[in-house]
Each structure stands twice: as C-alpha cells, then as structure tokens.
Scaffold this motif. Structure first.
Motif, PDB file in Angstrom:
ATOM      1  N   PHE A   1      10.040  10.981  42.857  1.00  0.00           N
ATOM      2  CA  PHE A   1      11.309  11.023  43.575  1.00  0.00           C
ATOM      3  C   PHE A   1      11.127  11.450  45.035  1.00  0.00           C
ATOM      4  O   PHE A   1      11.652  10.819  45.950  1.00  0.00           O
ATOM      5  CB  PHE A   1      12.251  11.989  42.840  1.00  0.00           C
TER       6      PHE A   1
ATOM      7  N   ARG B   1      17.064  -1.498  47.250  1.00  0.00           N
ATOM      8  CA  ARG B   1      16.750  -0.446  46.271  1.00  0.00           C
ATOM      9  C   ARG B   1      17.090  -0.873  44.848  1.00  0.00           C
ATOM     10  O   ARG B   1      16.551  -0.313  43.894  1.00  0.00           O
ATOM     11  CB  ARG B   1      17.472   0.846  46.650  1.00  0.00           C
TER      12      ARG B   1
ATOM     13  N   ARG C   1      22.477   2.028  33.423  1.00  0.00           N
ATOM     14  CA  ARG C   1      21.448   1.534  34.336  1.00  0.00           C
ATOM     15  C   ARG C   1      21.909   0.254  35.027  1.00  0.00           C
ATOM     16  O   ARG C   1      21.761   0.090  36.240  1.00  0.00           O
ATOM     17  CB  ARG C   1      20.165   1.265  33.548  1.00  0.00           C
TER      18      ARG C   1
ATOM     19  N   PHE D   1      24.672   0.966  37.499  1.00  0.00           N
ATOM     20  CA  PHE D   1      24.087   1.556  38.704  1.00  0.00           C
ATOM     21  C   PHE D   1      23.437   0.486  39.576  1.00  0.00           C
ATOM     22  O   PHE D   1      23.654   0.425  40.792  1.00  0.00           O
ATOM     23  CB  PHE D   1      23.052   2.604  38.259  1.00  0.00           C
ATOM     24  N   LEU D   2      22.677  -0.367  38.896  1.00  0.00           N
ATOM     25  CA  LEU D   2      21.975  -1.443  39.630  1.00  0.00           C
ATOM     26  C   LEU D   2      22.948  -2.385  40.338  1.00  0.00           C
ATOM     27  O   LEU D   2      22.754  -2.762  41.488  1.00  0.00           O
ATOM     28  CB  LEU D   2      21.147  -2.263  38.644  1.00  0.00           C
TER      29      LEU D   2
ATOM     30  N   LEU E   1      24.394  -0.802  43.307  1.00  0.00           N
ATOM     31  CA  LEU E   1      23.386  -0.758  44.369  1.00  0.00           C
ATOM     32  C   LEU E   1      23.194  -2.136  44.998  1.00  0.00           C
ATOM     33  O   LEU E   1      22.956  -2.268  46.197  1.00  0.00           O
ATOM     34  CB  LEU E   1      22.069  -0.248  43.780  1.00  0.00           C
ATOM     35  N   ALA E   2      23.328  -3.163  44.168  1.00  0.00           N
ATOM     36  CA  ALA E   2      23.159  -4.527  44.672  1.00  0.00           C
ATOM     37  C   ALA E   2      24.407  -5.023  45.398  1.00  0.00           C
ATOM     38  O   ALA E   2      24.409  -6.131  45.946  1.00  0.00           O
ATOM     39  CB  ALA E   2      22.828  -5.461  43.519  1.00  0.00           C
TER      40      ALA E   2
ATOM     41  N   ASP F   1      23.963  11.259  39.277  1.00  0.00           N
ATOM     42  CA  ASP F   1      23.383  12.584  39.463  1.00  0.00           C
ATOM     43  C   ASP F   1      22.707  12.683  40.832  1.00  0.00           C
ATOM     44  O   ASP F   1      22.656  11.715  41.589  1.00  0.00           O
ATOM     45  CB  ASP F   1      22.423  12.941  38.317  1.00  0.00           C
ATOM     46  N   GLN F   2      22.221  13.876  41.104  1.00  0.00           N
ATOM     47  CA  GLN F   2      21.705  14.151  42.439  1.00  0.00           C
ATOM     48  C   GLN F   2      20.587  13.203  42.853  1.00  0.00           C
ATOM     49  O   GLN F   2      20.514  12.771  43.997  1.00  0.00           O
ATOM     50  CB  GLN F   2      21.196  15.595  42.489  1.00  0.00           C
ATOM     51  N   LYS F   3      19.728  12.850  41.926  1.00  0.00           N
ATOM     52  CA  LYS F   3      18.624  11.964  42.268  1.00  0.00           C
ATOM     53  C   LYS F   3      19.115  10.545  42.501  1.00  0.00           C
ATOM     54  O   LYS F   3      18.645   9.852  43.413  1.00  0.00           O
ATOM     55  CB  LYS F   3      17.566  11.982  41.163  1.00  0.00           C
ATOM     56  N   GLN F   4      20.048  10.111  41.682  1.00  0.00           N
ATOM     57  CA  GLN F   4      20.552   8.745  41.846  1.00  0.00           C
ATOM     58  C   GLN F   4      21.272   8.572  43.182  1.00  0.00           C
ATOM     59  O   GLN F   4      21.253   7.497  43.770  1.00  0.00           O
ATOM     60  CB  GLN F   4      21.498   8.402  40.690  1.00  0.00           C
TER      61      GLN F   4
ATOM     62  N   GLU G   1      20.346   9.606  45.885  1.00  0.00           N
ATOM     63  CA  GLU G   1      19.357   9.315  46.931  1.00  0.00           C
ATOM     64  C   GLU G   1      19.178   7.813  47.164  1.00  0.00           C
ATOM     65  O   GLU G   1      18.846   7.379  48.256  1.00  0.00           O
ATOM     66  CB  GLU G   1      18.005   9.928  46.563  1.00  0.00           C
ATOM     67  N   PHE G   2      19.413   7.036  46.130  1.00  0.00           N
ATOM     68  CA  PHE G   2      19.277   5.586  46.278  1.00  0.00           C
ATOM     69  C   PHE G   2      20.304   5.024  47.265  1.00  0.00           C
ATOM     70  O   PHE G   2      20.128   3.947  47.805  1.00  0.00           O
ATOM     71  CB  PHE G   2      19.449   4.887  44.926  1.00  0.00           C
TER      72      PHE G   2
ATOM     73  N   GLU H   1      21.321   6.613  49.976  1.00  0.00           N
ATOM     74  CA  GLU H   1      21.142   7.190  51.306  1.00  0.00           C
ATOM     75  C   GLU H   1      20.910   6.071  52.324  1.00  0.00           C
ATOM     76  O   GLU H   1      20.139   5.146  52.073  1.00  0.00           O
ATOM     77  CB  GLU H   1      19.947   8.140  51.321  1.00  0.00           C
ATOM     78  N   ASN H   2      21.600   6.172  53.444  1.00  0.00           N
ATOM     79  CA  ASN H   2      21.491   5.188  54.535  1.00  0.00           C
ATOM     80  C   ASN H   2      21.930   3.782  54.125  1.00  0.00           C
ATOM     81  O   ASN H   2      21.486   2.808  54.720  1.00  0.00           O
ATOM     82  CB  ASN H   2      20.064   5.109  55.082  1.00  0.00           C
ATOM     83  N   VAL H   3      22.759   3.691  53.112  1.00  0.00           N
ATOM     84  CA  VAL H   3      23.370   2.400  52.782  1.00  0.00           C
ATOM     85  C   VAL H   3      24.782   2.442  53.374  1.00  0.00           C
ATOM     86  O   VAL H   3      25.642   3.152  52.859  1.00  0.00           O
ATOM     87  CB  VAL H   3      23.424   2.156  51.258  1.00  0.00           C
TER      88      VAL H   3
END
Lengths: 530, 398
Positions: free
Chosen positions: A165, A200, B161, B164-165, B168-169, B179-182, B184-185, B187-189
């Motif tokens: 990560f 991503r 999943r 989420f995908l 993101l697409a 969640d916090q990690k997701q 991050e995907f 970020e800057n979008v």
C-alpha cells in the motif's frame, strides 16, 4: 522599352532574386535550427522523465529491500522466544507494511500466504529467500508474499505478506508538471500502481493498459518507446526504468502537449521573430534596391541627356563654324566665292535637314496597329530607287538580290524605309567610288532577312559591340550625330526583329535586318512555308 | 451510486441491503437527530414528554405523502406501531408509549412514517421511488430544487470489489462504505472527493459475561482503556470515546481468553484482535476467525470470551440503552438489574457507573466513516446518524 530600362529591370530582378534566395536560405537555416531545438527539447524531456523514473525505481527497490530487512531483523529478534509464533503474528502492529507474519516448516505450511508456490516454499525451507508475484488483497490493495530463512533453525522460514500500500501511494504521488504521472508494472506487465486516477481500476482488475506491453518489452531486454499513445489515450513522452529485484518496471510519462508546451512556445516565438526579421530584411532590401535603381535610372537619364547635349553641341558647333566661315566669304563680297558659298549653304542645309530628320524619326513611336503587309523584294527595289541618285553621285553601284518568291513581312513602311535607307546611306558613304553595294534578301524558317553589304574599310572588332549605341558615330565627317544606327535598332526591335553586323577591317561590312515573316495577304497560310 | 449485492425493495423497516441508504430520502420520522445529539422536529411540529415512557406529538399540518395525500394521524399511529411502539390518536395528537421501561426520543428518529396504498409505500421525504429491482433503485425528487440533486440511481454490482472498480473506472458518481486504504485509490482523481463523518458505531471488545466474571471484566476494561490500543488498531484515525478515566486494576490470573473477530487479512478487526492479544499479555488466548453468521450466533448464545465488534455508540443515550435487558434497539445480550433500574429511573449517570462496575464491553474508539462522492457536490457529508441522510440538502455545481 529602352536598353537602359531593360538593364535596370534585369538588375531589379537580380536584386529581388538575391534577396529572395537569401530569405529562403535564412528560412531554411531557421527551420533547421528550430527542428534541432525541438529534438533537443524532446530529448531533454525524456532524460528528465527517465531520471525521475530511475529515482522512483530506486525508492521502490529500497522499500522492498527494507521490508525484507525488517522481516529478517524481526525473525532474528524473536528467534528462540517461547512465544515466538505470537510475537511474529503481532509484528504487523509495529510494522504495518507486514500484513501477516508466520513461521513455517514442513508441518506448518504458509496457509495464509497462498501466492507462494510449493517450489518457493520448498526453497524457503531450504534457506533461500523467495518472493511471490503481486496479488490484490480483500481490501483491494496489492501485496506480495516473501519468505526469509529462520536464523539458527534449519528447515524453517519466516514468511510475511508484504503490504504494498505504501509503495502504491509512493508511485501515486509522483507528479510531473501538471498532468505527468508514474506507473509501476510487475514482470508480467501488470499495472500495480498508477499516478493517473483513471488507470487505477486496472490496478485492481489486473487488466493491461497501453503501457503494459512496453513494460514487458523492457523486461525482455528490449528498449521500449519513449513517445507513444499512453493508457489515457493521449500522446505522451516517457522515461523508463527497469528494476531487477524485484523485477518491476517504472515509467514516468507526461503528455506531449504539456511536456513540450514551453519548448513549443519558445520555438514559436523564435520562429515568429525569425520570420519578422526575415520579412523586415527583405522589405528593407527591396526598398533599398528600389532606391538604388531609381538613383541609377536618374543617373542614366542624366548621362543620356549629357551625351545628347554633347553630340548636338559638337555637331551644331561644327555646322555653325562652317556657316560662320561661309558668312565671312559672303562679307568679302567677292564673286569668286559665290560658288563656294552656294555649295556650303547647300551642304549645310542638307546636313541640318538630315539632323532634324533623325530627331524626327526618334520622336516617331512604332504603332503595331498601323503595320501593313510588305513584300521585302519590292521594298528593296523601292529603297534602291530612292537611294540611286545619291549612290550615283558617289559613284556606287546598287544591286538588289531578290528571292524567287515574294517575301512577306508586316511593318510600318515609313519607319522600315528610314531604317533601310540609313543602312544603305551608310554603306554608300563607306564604300569607295566605283564599288558595289549589295542589298540581298533571304528567307530562313519563319524569318526574312534584308542585308546591306559594302566594300568599305570595315569596323574594328572592339567597336562592333557598341556600334548601335546612341551618339557613338564612327564617321569622321562631322555631319552625323550618331543617332542613325540606334534608331535602326529601335525600329527593328519594335517590329519584333533584330539587327546584326558582320564586319572585319579592310573587308567591308554587312548589316543584317531580321524580321518575322508574315502570311501572304489573303492566303491565310501562316506560318509561311519555307 | 454504486452498491454491492442485491437491493431489497425499499421499505421503512430496518433493512440489510444498500437500499437502506434511500430510507432517509423517502421517509421522514417525527424527529430528526442533529449532529450535536439533540432532537429537532421533522414530521412532528411539536413534541411533549408526558413521562419517561410516553410522549405526545403534534403533526405538521402541511405534511403530505409523495402521492399528494395529507398525513393522517392514523398513518402515523400505524407507522409507530410497526416500529414496535405503542401509539394512539388523542385529541388531534398522537400519544406514543414505549413497551420498554424507558423511552428515549431517539427511537422516534428511527421510526419512519409511511402510508401503504395500492401495494405501494409512500413517505413524506423529498424523494420517491420511481423504479426498483434487485439491481437498481431509482429515486426522484418530488419537487425540483435548483442546484440540488434531482435523481438518485443506486446501481448494484455483484461484489463490493466490482462496485469499487466500476466507480474507479468512472461508471458511478459515488461509492459509499470505503475504508482508509481504498480512499487512496481516489487520490488526485479530479472527479471525486472523499467525504468523512464519525461513525455511530464504536470499535469495541465485548466480554462474554457468562464466561468471564465481573472482577476480570472490570480489570479487562481498565487494561483495554489504554489509548495505545486505538493507535495500534487504527494508525490513521479513530476518535477516542469520551468517558471517565478507568482506574487500573490488575488482571487476575486465569485461563487464556480467546479473541473472536471477523478477521480478514489486513482488516482493522484483525489488527484490533492482535492489539488486544498483545495488551492482555499472558491472559490473551488465540485469535478465533469467525464469520458474520458465527458472530450473530455467538452474540445470541453468549458463547465467546472476547469479541471484537462495532456496537452502537452514538448518541450516548442509545449506547447505554443497547445494554438494557429489555432494549428496544435489539435482542437482549446483557442483564444487570442495577443498570436497568438506573435507566428506568432516567438516571443516565448512574446507569453508566453501573455499566462500568459490571462491564459487558470496552469501547475503544469511533472510527471514521468514509465515502467517495462526485466532486461537484459542494456540501456532502456523512451522518450524523444515517450514512448519507443529508443528501437532499446537498448543493451541486452545474
């Protein structure tokens, strides 16, 4: 059109040509310079991006190496402890990058580390450090499994799921300019970290992006392109870096529209300045050329006026001197001088009439609408009849050599007569008494020629080229202002023809008038058959 | 809005699918819970508390269902009854009573008022259901409001999943529950923003009251009150619970306590379980990985030593009420006559003291709730109670 104006036009054309050629040369050099600058700019961009990719690659490799080192250190720290397994399991609390840590041996395989192949696990238990490929965890972030040998415990290894990560975040945060970004690929060309948000989804799904194939090329030892249509569908310039451990590839790319924006602006500005400078130089050059030409034209006019004045002054001065001498004879009131006075007056009146006639010829413009068909054979006979008394007085025999058939041309009969009589008169004057002046007619292809040949002293070769220049008479009598031959050339040129001279000292001269042939009136046969 | 799993038909009853997101947009309750924990009138124009167990409500005279019909008192009474409350019409008002000994007003913020007619269910909220099936739910605002969201489409995908995908697409404008990690995907979008809000559920370590004696639970509560626990489990952020400091008490010796947790690799539940294991030292047993069904079964039977879970923790009155032996918030899971008596007497402070003296759980911290939202929405936020309950008030840049 006069000879002087033709010369000036030619000069002007040469000047324009020189300026134009200079401009084109400058433009070519400018374009080459711009092209070189453009290429250098692209290379500089690629170098900068490659340097960023190399730096990013070093950081990624260092990160993975650090995590492995951390795992080794952890393994060493808990080695032999009674609650070793629990301590290892709790290790992720202190090292968030380690998602799951466990000791494995032949009886306890790495159930939580499914990406390690049986071969890798066997290798790990034999004391070899192994790493799995990348995979997505349940929380969609990527991980890889690694195993290091357990110190002092043969047949055991400590394995961990290495959470990538932070590494993904590292790649995501690489920014180049406004829209440049980095992508990271594994050995199979799978994208595992993307600075571009739109890509991503491919990180999670594992679907390849446009750059995947280039990343595979890089791993295969080939050189990937540095300019291509990227995963976002935009042309990019890129810098690549290949890592060996782990076997990953990093590309840092920037859309060409942004990467070359500054260079393109500079080149455009440079180009515009060069074009402006070129235009200004050409403008100034043409303007200055025009001024020079105008100055030359004015000078030429003054020189012409000077030559006319000089000729007139010389000739009229000579005539005035003769008339003054004749007047002195008349004042003597001596009948003996009467014949001489009569002859002088007759000669001078004739000379002045010719003088006036030459000037009158000069003032008569050639009007092509007034041209009429003329048979040069009849024409030659006619002028010889006119000149016969003058020739007879000088003891010269005039001979006409006609063509078998009529030789038709179109022209201003009066002016052509003036031109031909001028040549005939010159020939008679140049010939010794008793000689023959031959007027010969010929046809050659689409032209007709009328030549006047004499047996006079001839003309030296150094004077031949300028024989038709105005006010350059070669006669010694003082009764000629030098307008005859220039007038002949003016008339013949205006008829679309030409005048030439063949002469050698002691062998006489032949003046040749060449005129375009015309159809016989009423025949409609043109061009006339030879 | 991307969702995962089949969408249940929208109803005013508690729901387990993503359709529940739309309940707050289609239905209103008599009261609305504010961010500071206070209650404000919603469908009710006025409330009057008669005693601890009963209230009287006046209904907003202009209130109408989305089919245009006015809100009748019997609609309100029927709705409250279906929410487990006792209600009746009285002199143009609604008299509401709780079957439990205590009746917090927050219950009224969850009892949604509705009307069933012609096989359809109508609410008084700003949105109505236009279409719905297992894969999508379309809601449209009843009266258009400039620069506000007019239509919401919840589109469900097979798995979280995929949802989420697809977000993101760029196939969805929003994806809740990340969640916090997701995060991050995203970020800057540029087309997305991350919205946050405190959770109403706390991460907690619940004690098997049938297996662990009171003294040990009190000592466990003291041991688990360390802020280190929250830091280890949630390195990013987790708001500590406001509570009185718990005096240290040594953990008595005894058998190792197993720690049950809904463990997924890398999840915060697992980290919490590991942190508890480390903190309890030799008293900590192995970590048991359980499924959600396992979790429900263990809660019902009390068959666990320690369990990592996320019980309701906000507003504070609800947090306390959850542990009442006749809790209206769910099946009973703890019995403490002294605590019940304090709650029944309306003495919240004493109730909390009684709970600390015989603790059923140790609240650790309130994690953040996160969602991905279209960047054009200007004032999007999560909470204060429901997940996206304030969506009708969000303004949108055109």
């Amino acid at each position: 059109m006069t000879e002087a104006s033709e010369s000036q036009d030619a000069f002007a054309r040469r000047l324009v040509l020189i300026v134009a050629v200079s401009g084109i040369l400058i433009a070519i050099v400018g374009i080459l310079a711009l092209q070189i600058l453009s290429v250098r700019s692209e290379r500089a961009s690629q170098e900068a991006l490659r340097a960023i990719a190399a730096q990013a690659g070093r950081r990624l490799a260092a990160y993975v190496a650090q995590q492995k080192q951390l795992l080794r250190a952890l393994t060493g720290a808990v080695a032999g402890a009674p609650d070793q397994a629990r301590k290892l399991a709790q290790a992720p609390l202190d090292a968030p990058s380690l998602g799951k840590v466990a000791m494995i041996d032949a009886q306890r395989p790495a159930a939580k580390l499914p990406r390690l192949t049986p071969t890798q696990l066997t290798d790990a238990l034999r004391g070899k450090e192994v790493s799995s490929g990348l995979y997505a965890k349940d929380d969609l972030t990527l991980a890889m499994d690694v195993c290091v040998p357990a110190p002092g415990a043969s047949g055991q290894a400590v394995c961990a799921m290495l959470d990538l990560f932070e590494l993904q975040r590292e790649v995501q945060r690489i920014r180049v300019g406004e829209t440049g970004f980095a992508l990271a690929f594994d050995a199979d060309g799978r994208l595992f970290a993307a600075g571009a948000g739109q890509l991503r989804a491919n990180v999670v799904s594992g679907e390849p992006v446009a750059e995947s194939v280039f990343a595979q090329q890089l791993h295969a030892g080939k050189t990937p392109p540095t300019r291509f249509k990227g995963g976002l569908g935009e042309e990019v310039v890129a810098g690549w870096e290949r890592l060996t451990d782990p076997p990953w590839a990093i590309v840092v790319e920037q859309p060409t529209r942004e990467a070359f924006r500054a260079a393109r602006l500079a080149l455009a500005a440079l180009g515009a300045i060069a074009l402006l400078a070129l235009g200004a130089a050409m403008g100034v050059g043409i303007d200055q050329s025009r001024k020079v030409l105008t100055a030359l034209e004015i000078g030429e006019r003054w020189r012409t006026a000077g030559r006319i004045a000089s000729g007139i002054t010389h000739d009229l001065g000579h005539r005035v001197a003769i008339l003054q001498a004749t007047a002195a004879l008349a004042e003597a009131n001596d009948p003996v001088y009467l014949p001489l006075i009569r002859d002088n007056l007759r000669d001078e009146v004739a000379t002045l009439k010719k003088f006036v006639s030459d000037f009158a010829d000069l003032s008569r413009e050639v009007d092509t609408t007034q041209f009429v068909p003329m048979d040069l054979n009849a024409f030659a006979d006619s002028i010889c009849r006119v000149a016969a008394p003058f020739a007879a007085k000088a003891g010269i025999q005039l001979t006409v050599k006609s063509t078998p058939d009529p030789l038709w041309v179109r022209g201003d009969r009066y002016l052509l007569e003036r031109a031909a009589l001028n040549l005939l008169s010159n020939a008679v004057e140049a010939s010794p008494s008793g000689a023959e002046v031959v007027v010969e007619l010929n046809q050659r292809d689409a032209v007709a020629t009328l030549s006047v040949g004499d047996r006079g002293p001839g003309i030296s070769s150094d004077r031949l080229p300028r024989i038709c220049d105005a006010f350059r008479s070669t006669k010694k009598t003082g009764a000629h202002v030098g307008l005859g031959l220039p007038n002949v050339r003016r008339i013949i040129d205006a008829h679309g023809g030409s005048v030439s001279v063949e002469s050698a000292p002691g062998r006489g001269s032949i003046f040749i008038i060449v005129l375009p042939r015309a159809a016989e009136p009423g025949s409609g046969d043109f061009p006339p058959s030879a | 809005m991307a969702a995962a799993g089949e969408l249940a038909p929208l109803s005013p009853q508690p729901m387990g699918s993503y359709s529940a997101l739309a309940q707050d947009w289609v239905f209103e309750a008599l009261l609305r819970l504010e961010a500071d924990g206070s209650m404000k009138p919603a469908l009710a124009s006025r409330m009057e508390r008669l005693d601890r167990k009963s209230l009287r409500a006046w209904i907003r005279p202009d209130a109408r269902f989305s089919d245009g019909s006015p809100v009748a008192l019997n609609n309100v009474v029927d709705s409250l009854k279906s929410a487990g409350l006792t209600a009746s019409e009285q002199d143009g008002t609604v008299l509401i009573e709780s079957a439990a000994a205590v009746f917090p007003e927050t219950l009224l913020s969850r009892a949604l008022i509705y009307k069933e007619s012609g096989g359809a269910t109508f609410g008084t909220g700003p949105f109505s259901v236009i279409e719905q099936d297992a894969s999508h739910l379309v809601l449209r605002r009843n009266q258009r409001l400039p620069n506000h969201i007019d239509e919401v489409v919840i589109r469900s995908f097979a798995t979280p999943r995929e949802a989420f995908l697809r977000t993101l697409a760029g196939d969805a404008d929003s994806y809740p529950f990340v969640d916090q990690k997701q995060v991050e995907f995203f970020e800057n979008v540029p087309r997305f923003q991350v919205i946050k809000g405190p959770s109403v559920n706390a991460i907690a370590v619940s004690f098997g009251v049938n297996r662990i004696d009171r003294a040990t639970r009190v000592a466990l509560l003291a041991a688990l009150s360390s802020p280190e626990l929250a830091r280890l489990a949630y390195p990013e952020a987790c708001s500590p619970m406001r509570s009185e400091p718990v005096p240290f008490r040594p953990l008595p010796p005894g058998p190792r306590l197993k720690i049950a947790a809904l463990v997924k690799v890398g999840s915060t539940f697992e980290r919490m379980a590991l942190a508890v294991q480390r903190l309890l030292g030799p008293r900590a047993g192995e970590i048991e990985e359980i499924t959600y069904a396992d979790y429900v079964r263990r809660l019902e039977t009390g068959s666990f030593d320690l369990m990592i879970e996320m019980p309701l923790a906000w507003p504070p009155s609800d947090m306390a009420l959850l542990w009442h032996s006749k809790s209206p918030l769910g099946p009973p899971r703890y019995s403490n006559p002294k605590f019940d008596a304090a709650i029944d007497a309306g003495d919240w402070a004493r109730a909390m003291l009684e709970l600390a003296e015989d603790p059923p759980t140790a609240f650790i911290c309130l994690p953040e709730r996160l969602a991905i939202m279209d960047a054009r929405v200007k004032n999007a936020r999560i909470g204060p109670y429901g997940f996206l309950e304030t969506l009708p008030d969000w303004e949108v840049e055109r």
